[in-house]
Write a protein that holds these residues in place. Structure first.
Motif, PDB file in Angstrom:
ATOM      1  N   SER A   1      -1.584  -1.687   2.585  1.00  0.00           N
ATOM      2  CA  SER A   1      -0.471  -1.078   1.785  1.00  0.00           C
ATOM      3  C   SER A   1       0.388  -2.136   1.497  1.00  0.00           C
ATOM      4  N   GLN A   2       0.435  -3.307   2.293  1.00  0.00           N
ATOM      5  CA  GLN A   2       1.430  -4.320   2.008  1.00  0.00           C
ATOM      6  C   GLN A   2       0.801  -5.369   0.933  1.00  0.00           C
ATOM      7  N   ASN A   3      -0.755  -5.319   0.940  1.00  0.00           N
ATOM      8  CA  ASN A   3      -1.333  -6.180  -0.150  1.00  0.00           C
ATOM      9  C   ASN A   3      -1.443  -5.397  -1.393  1.00  0.00           C
ATOM     10  N   GLN A   4      -1.164  -4.295  -1.381  1.00  0.00           N
ATOM     11  CA  GLN A   4      -1.407  -3.317  -2.890  1.00  0.00           C
ATOM     12  C   GLN A   4      -0.707  -3.859  -4.108  1.00  0.00           C
ATOM     13  N   ALA A   5       0.607  -4.328  -3.719  1.00  0.00           N
ATOM     14  CA  ALA A   5       1.238  -4.455  -5.060  1.00  0.00           C
ATOM     15  C   ALA A   5       0.683  -5.825  -5.519  1.00  0.00           C
ATOM     16  N   ARG A   6       0.479  -6.811  -4.372  1.00  0.00           N
ATOM     17  CA  ARG A   6      -0.163  -8.326  -4.617  1.00  0.00           C
ATOM     18  C   ARG A   6      -1.525  -8.002  -5.532  1.00  0.00           C
TER      19      ARG A   6
ATOM     20  N   PRO B   1       6.078  -8.157  -4.655  1.00  0.00           N
ATOM     21  CA  PRO B   1       4.833  -8.185  -3.908  1.00  0.00           C
ATOM     22  C   PRO B   1       4.683  -9.506  -3.117  1.00  0.00           C
ATOM     23  N   TYR B   2       3.792  -9.340  -2.174  1.00  0.00           N
ATOM     24  CA  TYR B   2       3.591 -10.465  -1.121  1.00  0.00           C
ATOM     25  C   TYR B   2       1.963 -10.401  -0.575  1.00  0.00           C
ATOM     26  N   LEU B   3       1.796 -11.422   0.063  1.00  0.00           N
ATOM     27  CA  LEU B   3       0.356 -11.597   0.395  1.00  0.00           C
ATOM     28  C   LEU B   3       0.297 -11.533   1.843  1.00  0.00           C
ATOM     29  N   VAL B   4      -0.468 -10.767   2.521  1.00  0.00           N
ATOM     30  CA  VAL B   4      -0.860 -10.882   3.985  1.00  0.00           C
ATOM     31  C   VAL B   4      -2.302 -11.175   3.972  1.00  0.00           C
ATOM     32  N   GLY B   5      -2.796 -11.591   5.416  1.00  0.00           N
ATOM     33  CA  GLY B   5      -4.370 -11.906   5.321  1.00  0.00           C
ATOM     34  C   GLY B   5      -4.699 -13.260   5.971  1.00  0.00           C
ATOM     35  N   PRO B   6      -5.966 -13.634   5.824  1.00  0.00           N
ATOM     36  CA  PRO B   6      -6.415 -14.875   6.208  1.00  0.00           C
ATOM     37  C   PRO B   6      -5.862 -16.117   5.570  1.00  0.00           C
ATOM     38  N   LEU B   7      -5.651 -15.970   4.041  1.00  0.00           N
ATOM     39  CA  LEU B   7      -5.154 -17.071   3.325  1.00  0.00           C
ATOM     40  C   LEU B   7      -3.744 -17.288   3.458  1.00  0.00           C
ATOM     41  N   ALA B   8      -2.963 -16.173   3.603  1.00  0.00           N
ATOM     42  CA  ALA B   8      -1.524 -16.436   4.055  1.00  0.00           C
ATOM     43  C   ALA B   8      -1.302 -16.955   5.496  1.00  0.00           C
ATOM     44  N   ARG B   9      -2.087 -16.435   6.264  1.00  0.00           N
ATOM     45  CA  ARG B   9      -1.870 -16.949   7.595  1.00  0.00           C
ATOM     46  C   ARG B   9      -2.422 -18.634   7.669  1.00  0.00           C
ATOM     47  N   LEU B  10      -3.180 -18.958   6.829  1.00  0.00           N
ATOM     48  CA  LEU B  10      -3.743 -20.416   7.240  1.00  0.00           C
ATOM     49  C   LEU B  10      -2.686 -21.234   6.144  1.00  0.00           C
ATOM     50  N   ASN B  11      -2.222 -20.769   5.097  1.00  0.00           N
ATOM     51  CA  ASN B  11      -1.443 -21.432   4.263  1.00  0.00           C
ATOM     52  C   ASN B  11      -0.233 -21.599   5.198  1.00  0.00           C
TER      53      ASN B  11
ATOM     54  N   HIS C   1       1.285   7.177  -8.397  1.00  0.00           N
ATOM     55  CA  HIS C   1      -0.061   6.863  -8.786  1.00  0.00           C
ATOM     56  C   HIS C   1      -0.770   6.750  -7.450  1.00  0.00           C
ATOM     57  N   SER C   2      -0.269   6.781  -6.297  1.00  0.00           N
ATOM     58  CA  SER C   2      -0.993   6.532  -5.047  1.00  0.00           C
ATOM     59  C   SER C   2      -0.701   7.369  -3.902  1.00  0.00           C
ATOM     60  N   THR C   3      -1.538   7.529  -3.002  1.00  0.00           N
ATOM     61  CA  THR C   3      -1.411   8.366  -1.905  1.00  0.00           C
ATOM     62  C   THR C   3      -1.106   7.299  -0.881  1.00  0.00           C
ATOM     63  N   ALA C   4      -1.282   6.006  -1.014  1.00  0.00           N
ATOM     64  CA  ALA C   4      -0.980   4.913   0.043  1.00  0.00           C
ATOM     65  C   ALA C   4       0.351   4.282  -0.300  1.00  0.00           C
ATOM     66  N   LEU C   5       1.252   4.155   0.722  1.00  0.00           N
ATOM     67  CA  LEU C   5       2.780   3.547   0.255  1.00  0.00           C
ATOM     68  C   LEU C   5       2.597   2.411   0.008  1.00  0.00           C
ATOM     69  N   HIS C   6       3.382   1.801  -0.930  1.00  0.00           N
ATOM     70  CA  HIS C   6       3.360   0.357  -1.187  1.00  0.00           C
ATOM     71  C   HIS C   6       4.485  -0.291  -0.580  1.00  0.00           C
ATOM     72  N   CYS C   7       4.394  -1.526   0.031  1.00  0.00           N
ATOM     73  CA  CYS C   7       5.187  -2.265   0.850  1.00  0.00           C
ATOM     74  C   CYS C   7       5.733  -3.476   0.041  1.00  0.00           C
ATOM     75  N   LEU C   8       6.925  -3.630  -0.312  1.00  0.00           N
ATOM     76  CA  LEU C   8       7.286  -4.653  -0.775  1.00  0.00           C
ATOM     77  C   LEU C   8       8.347  -5.711   0.120  1.00  0.00           C
ATOM     78  N   HIS C   9       8.345  -7.138  -0.036  1.00  0.00           N
ATOM     79  CA  HIS C   9       9.200  -7.773   0.496  1.00  0.00           C
ATOM     80  C   HIS C   9      10.354  -8.320  -0.269  1.00  0.00           C
ATOM     81  N   ASP C  10      11.610  -7.871  -0.024  1.00  0.00           N
ATOM     82  CA  ASP C  10      12.797  -8.057  -0.848  1.00  0.00           C
ATOM     83  C   ASP C  10      12.428  -7.717  -2.159  1.00  0.00           C
ATOM     84  N   GLY C  11      11.754  -6.411  -2.479  1.00  0.00           N
ATOM     85  CA  GLY C  11      11.598  -5.818  -3.646  1.00  0.00           C
ATOM     86  C   GLY C  11      10.514  -6.514  -4.445  1.00  0.00           C
TER      87      GLY C  11
END
Lengths: 166, 432
Positions: free
Chosen positions: B377-382, B266-276, B254-264
Motif C-alpha cells: 500500500s506504500q508503493n501503490q501511489a509510486r 508517493p514514495y518507494l519502499v523495498g530493495p532498491l530504496a533500501r540499497l540506495n 478506486h481501490s480497496t487497498a489504502l494508499h499511503c503517502l509521505h508528506d502527501g
C-alpha cells in the motif's frame, strides 16, 4: 535394487484440508512401508510447497502427492491421477504455485519423476474447525491402504520396466 | 467533442502476482488523462480480527497475513509489543531474529527474481517457459529459495506461516548440529548467490531513470532489517513511533487497498530504496561485488530492483553464516514479559519494503486497536507514478498489447502482494 518413492502429504491444519497430513501420518506408521530398506520410502508432510515441491524430487524415482480434492464429486470420493492429467487452467502466481504448476515446471526442466501420482479424497466444503468431515474420515482407511499398495508397487518397480509416464 | 472509444481488455495482466485488480488507462489525444491501479480484492479486516485478542496470540495471527513474508509480520509485531512492555530479549534472540529474517529475504527474493521479474526481462510469459531455455538458472533459483525456507524452518518449525516466534524470543532453540549443517550448506551455496547477482546485472534491463523519494530503515552499523530509524533521500530521519506524523494512509474510491503517502507524495519502499539509502552499510565483500557489476548505487533506474534483490540475497546469506558461526544453544530461547497498557510501535524491512505496526494494548495484555501498514500500500501511489512515466516514455499511441506488456513489467517489478495490501489485473484502455 528397487526404486525410491517420495510420498508427500500436502495440506493445512484446517478441516478436510488436513487429509493429506492425516494420510501421511498414517503411512509413517505402516509396518509394510517401514519394513523396506531405509531410504526406499520417504514421507513428507508439507503446507503449500509451491515450486519447492520440485526440490523434493531430486532424490526420488517416483512421487505420490496426497491432497484434498475439490472436483464436484460426492465428499469422500477417492481420486488418483497420473502425471499426464490436464494442464492447470489456473494461472501460477508468486503466492499461489500449485501442484500442477510445479509438475509443469519440472517437465520444462527435464526433472520429472519417472512416475507421478496425485491421490486425494473429495473434501466436504461445509466442514470447519480442525477435524476431518465424516465422509473423509470414513474414506481414509481405504485411501491409505490404496496409496500404501501403490507405493510398495513403485518401490519394487523393476529397473528393467522403467518407463517415463510424464 | 471527440468520439469516445472504450476498449475493455479482459486480460489477467498480473497473472503472476497475487490478488485481484485492474489497470485503467484513460487516454485523450494521445496523452494520459488518468491512470488508476484499481484494486478490488475484498479487504481482509486483519486489524479488526486482532482486537480483543491476547498479546500472546498476535505473532501467530499476523503470520497468516502473507504466505511469502510471514516472518516480517511477526517481527514487526513482536518489536511493537516488546517495546511497549519494556522487554529486553537479549543478544541471542536479536541475532536469531536477524537470521530468521534473512531466511525470508532469501526465499522471497529468489521467488520474485525467477518467477516474476526475470521472465519479463527475458521475454517469457512464465517461469515454466523460461525454464526450457534457462534451466540451470531456474534450478539455481529454486535451490536458493529452498535454502531460505530451510533457515525459516530452523527457527520457525515450518517455512509457510512459521510458528516458532513469540513475544520475548522463540519457542525453541535449534540444536548446534542442525545449525552447523545449515551453515555449511549456505557457505557452499554462496558462489551461486554471487553468480545470481552477476546474472541479473547482465540482463538487458530498460535504461530509464526516474526521480523518486526512497524510504527505508537505517541502522548505525548494519544493513537494515529488524531495526533502525526511518530515513529518506529527501532528509527524513524519524523514529518508527513518529511514522504516522509523516506518512498518512487514505482511501481512494478506486481501490480497496489504502494508499499511503509521505508528506502527501508517493514514495518507494523495498530493495532498491533500501540499497540506495544503505549502500554504505553493505558488508565489505558484498560492497566489492556491487562495485564490480557496473551498476552504481544509488540508482534511479527502477529496474535495478532485480539487482538489488540479488545483492540482498548475498547480504542475507553472509549475515546468516556470520551469525551462526558463533551459535550456542541458550539457557532459554525467550525472556518472560509483563503486559503494560499503552501503545507500541514496530517497523521492520519486509522483503517488499517497510512494514509498520501499531498496537494499543490494555493492562491485561488484550489488544484494543491495531494498525498495519504493508509495503504494497506504500508503493501503490509510486507504482501509478511509475506507470505514467513508463507508458508515456513507451508512447501511449502503441497498441494495447504493448501497453499491457509494459504495464505488467512495471507493476511486477515492485513485487506487489495485493492480498497483503488488502489485493490483479485487467487492463482497461479508454481512448478519446
Amino acid at each position: 535394487m528397487g526404486h525410491r518413492v517420495h510420498i508427500v502429504g500436502v495440506g493445512s491444519p484446517f478441516g478436510d484440508d488436513r487429509l493429506g497430513w492425516v494420510a501421511a501420518e498414517s503411512l509413517q506408521r505402516s509396518p509394510v512401508l517401514n519394513g523396506l530398506d531405509p531410504g526406499r520410502i520417504v514421507i513428507s508432510i508439507l503446507d503449500r510447497p509451491g515450486a519447492m515441491l520440485l526440490t523434493l524430487w531430486d532424490e526420488a524415482d517416483h512421487v505420490i502427492v496426497m491432497d484434498a480434492v475439490r472436483s464436484g464429486a460426492a465428499p469422500g470420493t477417492r481420486h488418483c491421477f497420473t502425471g499426464d492429467l490436464a494442464t492447470s487452467r489456473l494461472p501460477a502466481t508468486s503466492h499461489g504455485f500449485g501442484i500442477l504448476a510445479a509438475l509443469e515446471l519440472a517437465r520444462a526442466l527435464g526433472d520429472s519423476p519417472h512416475r507421478f501420482l496425485l491421490c486425494g479424497i473429495e473434501m466436504d466444503d461445509s466442514g470447519s474447525g480442525l477435524a476431518l468431515s465424516e465422509a473423509v474420515a470414513e474414506a481414509m482407511p481405504v485411501f491409505v491402504h490404496e496409496v500404501e499398495k501403490e507405493a510398495l508397487a513403485l518401490a519394487n518397480f523393476a529397473q528393467s520396466s522403467e518407463t517415463k509416464d510424464l | 467533442m471527440t468520439e469516445k472509444r472504450r476498449i475493455p481488455i479482459q486480460v489477467p495482466v498480473l497473472a503472476r502476482v497475487e490478488g485481484e485488480g485492474t489497470l485503467e488507462l484513460h487516454l485523450r489525444d494521445g496523452a494520459i488523462e488518468d491512470l488508476r491501479l484499481r484494486i478490488f480484492e475484498p479487504p481482509r479486516m486483519f486489524e479488526k480480527l486482532l482486537e480483543g485478542r491476547d498479546y500472546t496470540e498476535v505473532a501467530d495471527m499476523v503470520a497468516r497475513i502473507c504466505g511469502i513474508c510471514p516472518v516480517a509480520y511477526q517481527m514487526s509485531a513482536v518489536q511493537a509489543i516488546e517495546s511497549l512492555f519494556g522487554a529486553e530479549p537479549g543478544p541471542w534472540v536479536r541475532d536469531m531474529r536477524r537470521v530468521f529474517y534473512c531466511g525470508e529475504w532469501i526465499q522471497s527474493h529468489s521467488l520474485h527474481i525467477h518467477m516474476l521479474a526475470a521472465p519479463d526481462f527475458l521475454g517469457y510469459t512464465s517461469i515454466t517457459e523460461m525454464a526450457r531455455n534457462h534451466a540451470d538458472e531456474v534450478r539455481r533459483g529454486l535451490r536458493l529459495q529452498a535454502l531460505g525456507n530451510e533457515i525459516i524452518r530452523l527457527l520457525g518449525a515450518r517455512s509457510v506461516h512459521p510458528v516458532g516466534a513469540r513475544i520475548g524470543g522463540f519457542h525453541h532453540a535449534p540444536a548446534r548440529a542442525q545449525v552447523d549443517a545449515l551453515r555449511e550448506k549456505l557457505q557452499a551455496a554462496l558462489p551461486e548467490a554471487e553468480a545470481l547477482v552477476r546474472w541479473t546485472a547482465a540482463l538487458d534491463l530498460p535504461a530509464e531513470e526516474q526521480e523518486f523519494t526512497a524510504v527505508a530503515l537505517r541502522h548505525p552499523r548494519e544493513y537494515p532489517m529488524n531495526e533502525g530509524r526511518l530515513v529518506s533521500n529527501r532528509g527524513l530521519d524519524i523514529s518508527v513511533d513518529q511514522f504516522a506524523t509523516r506518512f498518512v494512509e487514505h482511501q481512494e474510491t478506486h481501490s480497496t487497498a489504502l494508499h499511503c503517502l509521505h508528506d502527501g507524495k508517493p514514495y518507494l519502499v523495498g530493495p532498491l530504496a533500501r540499497l540506495n539509502l544503505n549502500h554504505d552499510r553493505l558488508p565489505p565483500p558484498v560492497r566489492a561485488l556491487a562495485d564490480s557489476i557496473g551498476i552504481e548505487f544509488p540508482s534511479r533506474n527502477m529496474y535495478h530492483s532485480i539487482v538489488a534483490r540479488a545483492l540482498e540475497i548475498v547480504i542475507a546469506m553472509r549475515e546468516t553464516i556470520r551469525l551462526l558461526k558463533t551459535y550456542d544453544e541458550p539457557p532459554a530461547p525467550y525472556v518472560g514479559v509483563t503486559p503494560r497498557a499503552g501503545t507500541g510501535y514496530g517497523c521492520t524491512e519486509a522483503p517488499r519494503g517497510l512494514l509498520w505496526h501499531r498496537y494499543d494494548i490494555d493492562a491485561s495484555g488484550v489488544v484494543r486497536g491495531a494498525r498495519i501498514v504493508p509495503p504494497t500500500s506504500q508503493n501503490q501511489a509510486r507504482m501509478e507514478e511509475d506507470l505514467r512515466t513508463s507508458l508515456r516514455s513507451l508512447g501511449v499511441r502503441q497498441g494495447e498489447a504493448a501497453l499491457r506488456r509494459r504495464g505488467e513489467m512495471v507493476i511486477r517489478n515492485y513485487d506487489p502482494c495485493i492480498s497483503c495490501a488488502t489485493h490483479f489485473l485487467d487492463l482497461r484502455v479508454q481512448r478519446r
